[in-house]
Every structure is written in structure tokens, then in C-alpha cells.
Design an enzyme around this catalytic site. Structure first.
Site, PDB file in Angstrom:
ATOM      1  N   LYS A  54      62.192 -40.033  18.795  1.00 50.45           N
ATOM      2  CA  LYS A  54      63.529 -40.560  19.207  1.00 50.45           C
ATOM      3  C   LYS A  54      64.482 -39.451  19.868  1.00 50.45           C
ATOM      4  O   LYS A  54      65.536 -39.992  20.680  1.00 50.45           O
ATOM      5  CB  LYS A  54      64.197 -41.451  18.211  1.00 50.45           C
ATOM      6  CG  LYS A  54      63.374 -42.861  18.237  1.00 50.45           C
ATOM      7  CD  LYS A  54      63.985 -44.107  18.328  1.00 50.45           C
ATOM      8  CE  LYS A  54      63.169 -45.376  18.348  1.00 50.45           C
ATOM      9  NZ  LYS A  54      62.512 -45.333  17.075  1.00 50.45           N
ATOM     10  N   SER A  79      67.915 -48.873  13.021  1.00 54.73           N
ATOM     11  CA  SER A  79      67.339 -49.213  11.735  1.00 54.73           C
ATOM     12  C   SER A  79      67.108 -47.605  11.155  1.00 54.73           C
ATOM     13  O   SER A  79      66.906 -47.581   9.747  1.00 54.73           O
ATOM     14  CB  SER A  79      66.058 -50.001  11.576  1.00 54.73           C
ATOM     15  OG  SER A  79      65.000 -49.107  12.095  1.00 54.73           O
ATOM     16  N   GLU A 205      51.270 -52.672  17.060  1.00 56.29           N
ATOM     17  CA  GLU A 205      52.613 -53.071  16.628  1.00 56.29           C
ATOM     18  C   GLU A 205      52.100 -53.711  15.115  1.00 56.29           C
ATOM     19  O   GLU A 205      51.156 -53.904  14.789  1.00 56.29           O
ATOM     20  CB  GLU A 205      53.464 -54.177  16.962  1.00 56.29           C
ATOM     21  CG  GLU A 205      52.512 -55.460  17.631  1.00 56.29           C
ATOM     22  CD  GLU A 205      53.400 -56.136  18.596  1.00 56.29           C
ATOM     23  OE1 GLU A 205      54.691 -55.921  18.820  1.00 56.29           O
ATOM     24  OE2 GLU A 205      52.693 -57.174  19.019  1.00 56.29           O
ATOM     25  N   GLY A 209      54.743 -58.619  13.145  1.00 56.48           N
ATOM     26  CA  GLY A 209      55.754 -58.876  14.190  1.00 56.48           C
ATOM     27  C   GLY A 209      54.928 -58.474  15.279  1.00 56.48           C
ATOM     28  O   GLY A 209      55.278 -57.400  16.230  1.00 56.48           O
ATOM     29  N   ASP A 211      55.044 -59.645  18.365  1.00 62.09           N
ATOM     30  CA  ASP A 211      55.735 -60.102  19.433  1.00 62.09           C
ATOM     31  C   ASP A 211      55.267 -59.467  20.873  1.00 62.09           C
ATOM     32  O   ASP A 211      55.276 -60.209  22.042  1.00 62.09           O
ATOM     33  CB  ASP A 211      57.203 -60.012  19.536  1.00 62.09           C
ATOM     34  CG  ASP A 211      57.810 -58.427  19.775  1.00 62.09           C
ATOM     35  OD1 ASP A 211      57.384 -58.006  18.531  1.00 62.09           O
ATOM     36  OD2 ASP A 211      58.272 -57.956  20.271  1.00 62.09           O
ATOM     37  N   SER A 305      54.358 -41.280  15.437  1.00 60.28           N
ATOM     38  CA  SER A 305      55.689 -41.196  16.047  1.00 60.28           C
ATOM     39  C   SER A 305      56.748 -40.640  15.063  1.00 60.28           C
ATOM     40  O   SER A 305      57.902 -40.366  15.605  1.00 60.28           O
ATOM     41  CB  SER A 305      55.975 -42.756  16.483  1.00 60.28           C
ATOM     42  OG  SER A 305      55.787 -43.624  15.332  1.00 60.28           O
TER      43      SER A 305
HETATM   44  C1  LIG Z   1      61.418 -46.398  17.098  1.00 64.86           C
HETATM   45  C2  LIG Z   1      60.111 -46.007  16.417  1.00 64.86           C
HETATM   46  C3  LIG Z   1      58.944 -46.598  17.065  1.00 64.86           C
HETATM   47  C4  LIG Z   1      58.870 -47.417  18.155  1.00 64.86           C
HETATM   48  O1  LIG Z   1      59.333 -46.795  19.432  1.00 64.86           O
HETATM   49  P1  LIG Z   1      59.784 -47.959  20.530  1.00 64.86           P
HETATM   50  O2  LIG Z   1      60.179 -47.002  21.490  1.00 64.86           O
HETATM   51  O3  LIG Z   1      61.160 -48.737  19.848  1.00 64.86           O
HETATM   52  O4  LIG Z   1      58.587 -48.854  20.974  1.00 64.86           O
HETATM   53  C5  LIG Z   1      57.762 -46.173  16.572  1.00 64.86           C
HETATM   54  N1  LIG Z   1      57.731 -44.903  15.533  1.00 64.86           N
HETATM   55  C6  LIG Z   1      58.797 -44.648  15.018  1.00 64.86           C
HETATM   56  C7  LIG Z   1      58.766 -43.733  13.763  1.00 64.86           C
HETATM   57  C8  LIG Z   1      60.041 -44.895  15.652  1.00 64.86           C
HETATM   58  O5  LIG Z   1      61.228 -44.205  15.102  1.00 64.86           O
END
Ligand SMILES: *Cc1c(COP(=O)(O)O)cnc(C)c1O
Length: 320
Positions: A54, A79, A205, A209, A211, A305
Site C-alpha cells: 500500500k 483498517s 478473496e 466476503g 463480493d 501483499s
Molecule cells: C489492502 C490490502 C489488500 C487488498 O488490496 P486492495 O487493493 O484493496 O484489493 C491485500 N493485502 C493486504 C496486506 C492489504 O493491506
């Protein structure tokens, strides 16, 4: 509406983000490959600054603000990881930041956000609407609102993770990407169109959830109640307008993973690769495990991620 991001925007984002972001490693595990029968390449965004991809989107979005907007400061809701990303990016750009966070956000994420100098405003995750609160704060204080996923600059920033992956591996046969609001996978989609047009792109996902899966099947954005899952980075209720358009165009399918399978992957990452991965960061591997058979012998990418998880929670999940 702004125009949807293109691969040119991704390249411009990479030039802005690269001096500040880590170029995270792409790691492999021969034991994992042997077990799966797949050549797997993990893009390790758990090693990104503030511990998740992010940072890329937030830094790109804040870098594009005018000097007046920078003076007023930024506001975001999250969050956790987007909160830290905006707070750190704001600090690097000499800006103030205000972050709207749920009352039950992981303590490590709250503490890190405060540590980066973010001012925190709390709300009830199962009751209040953080977007409404953040937008009200933006209007009152003239602050720049930085959405967590549904903005072209955020999507282009997140895309730089996939760009780096393909630069290192060449075109892959398939790529597994976690989905919350869809910013990361939208960036992956734009990048795959440019660098790996044949790559099969799968979103993943939490089972609780789904969606995005429902939205893809129905052809319109489906909104759900906030899902109860250990994957706190993907507790979103709906995709965004930009992200759904891109996902519809390029994502082959959206798969789901149970909380138990995420814990199993946390264990695998720790055992085989010595990686601390947060539950949401395990979505890609969990789905690949369940769908490895048709990909036998292929070269497959998985985006890890993020790695932000309270140590006590990490220990109790692994012990449970
Ligand atoms: C935000 C986040 C996601 C999901 O990313 P999106 O861009 O909202 O789809 C997945 N893994 C981690 C660790 C995140 O912080």
C-alpha cells in the site's frame, strides 16, 4: 470521473515511487514447488516499507497533490495498511495526515500509524461508515482525501509491484493476487496487459466476503456486510467503480480461501521460507494450493501483499 489508469501511468508512478519504495525480492521455495508441481515466484511485499504494497499507491497519490493541497494535509480511512501507508507517505512529503480507523484495528497497525505521525480518529467497524467520516473531515479541513483503492493514482502506484515482478521473471503463465477493494489486482491487470498479455489473472478473496466473485458473476458491483475473517486487509464490502471496470475487463476469475487455509499458508511461509506473512497476504498461495493441478509445470506468480500482524496474534493463529 477521472480517466482509468493506463500502463503509461504505471510507468510514471514507478518513476515517482522507486526512489522511496523498496524494490522487494522475488523469492522461491524448491520444496513448495515440488509439493505443488508448479514453478512459483513470490513477490514479497511483506518487505515493502511499512510492511505492505500500500505504500506504493499512497505515495504515488500524495506525490501528485498540488503545493496548496500538500500544505492542507491528507485524510484517509483504513483498517490498517493504507493508514500506515498514507501516514508514512505524508511524513516523507512533509504533510500532515488524519486517519479514520476501526475500533478493532490490529494494535500494531494503530501504533505504527501513530508512529509515522498520523492523527487517528476511531469508528465502529460494524456500525459507522468510515468513508463518510473521512470525507466530512476532508471538507471541514480542506484536506486531500486519499481513497484506499478506487483512484487512478492509487491503482497506478499499486501496479508497480506487478511491474517489478514481471521485469524480474518475464511473462508468467498465471498470477494470483489478493482482492480487497481491488486496487492491487487492477494494477496487476493493467501491467499484465502490457507485459504479459497471455498471463491468466486470478483474484483471491476471503470465503466469508466473496463480493468480488459475486460482482464478476453478476456483471455489476455487489455490496455485502463487513465480512468476519482473519484477513483484515480484505474486509471490504464492495469493489470500486474504477477497480470493477478493470477487473471485469482482465481478471479471469475470482477464487476464495477459508480462514483455516490462510493459517495453513502462514505456517508454510514461516516453515519453508522464513517469512512472516499476515493472513491477507496468504490469499494468493491458499488459492494456488487449491487450484494447482491445471497449472502443473507452469510458471506462476503469487503476490504476498503484506506482513503486518501483531506478534501475539500471529503466535496464537499458528498455535490454534
Ligand atoms: C489492502 C490490502 C489488500 C487488498 O488490496 P486492495 O487493493 O484493496 O484489493 C491485500 N493485502 C493486504 C496486506 C492489504 O493491506
Amino acid at each position: 470521473m477521472l480517466t482509468s489508469p493506463t500502463y503509461d501511468d504505471v510507468e510514471a508512478a514507478a518513476a515517482r515511487v522507486a526512489p522511496q519504495a523498496h524494490r522487494t525480492p522475488v523469492l522461491r521455495s524448491s520444496r513448495l514447488d515440488a509439493g505443488l508441481g508448479v514453478e512459483t515466484y513470490f513477490k514479497c511485499e511483506n518487505f515493502q516499507r511499512m510492511g505492505a504494497f500500500k505504500f506504493r499507491g499512497a505515495f504515488n497519490a500524495l506525490s501528485r497533490l498540488s503545493p496548496e493541497q500538500r500544505r492542507a494535509g491528507a485524510v484517509a480511512y483504513s483498517s490498517g495498511n493504507h493508514a500506515q501507508a498514507v501516514a508514512l507517505s505524508a511524513r516523507l512529503l512533509d504533510m500532515a495526515s488524519t486517519i479514520v480507523m476501526p475500533h478493532d484495528a490490529p494494535e500494531s497497525k494503530v501504533a505504527a500509524t501513530e508512529g509515522y505521525g498520523g492523527r487517528i480518529v476511531r469508528y465502529d467497524r460494524y456500525d459507522g461508515d468510515p468513508a463518510v467520516i473521512a470525507k466530512a473531515l476532508a471538507e471541514e479541513g480542506g484536506l486531500a482525501f486519499v481513497p484506499p483503492f478506487d483512484h487512478p493514482d492509487v491503482i497506478a502506484g499499486q501496479a508497480t509491484a506487478t511491474k517489478e515482478l514481471f521485469e524480474e521473471t518475464g511473462p508468467l503463465d498465471a498470477l494470483f493476487v489478493p482482492i480487497g477493494g481491488g486496487g492491487l489486482i487492477s494494477g496487476a491487470a493493467i501491467t499484465a496487459e502490457a507485459l504479459a498479455p497471455e498471463c491468466l489473472l486470478y483474484g483471491v478473496e476471503p470465503e466469508a466476503g466473496d463480493d468480488a466473485r459475486q460482482s464478476l458473476r453478476k456483471g455489476e458491483i455487489v455490496t455485502i456486510d463487513t465480512p468476519k475473517t482473519i484477513a483484515d486487509g480484505a474486509q471490504t464490502q464492495r469493489l470500486g467503480t474504477y477497480t470493477f471496470d478493470i477487473i471485469k475487463r482482465r481478471v479471469l476469475d475470482v477464487l476464495t480461501a477459508s480462514d483455516e487455509s490462510l493459517v495453513e499458508c502462514m505456517r508454510t511461509f514461516a516453515t519453508l521460507m522464513k517469512l512472516v506473512v499476515e493472513p491477507t497476504g496468504c490469499l494468493g498461495l491458499a488459492a494456488l494450493r487449491a487450484h494447482a493441478e491445471p497449472l502443473r509445470g507452469r510458471r506462476v506468480g503469487v503476490i504476498i501483499s503484506g506482513g503486518n500482524v501483531d506478534l501475539a496474534r500471529y503466535a496464537s493463529l499458528l498455535a490454534g
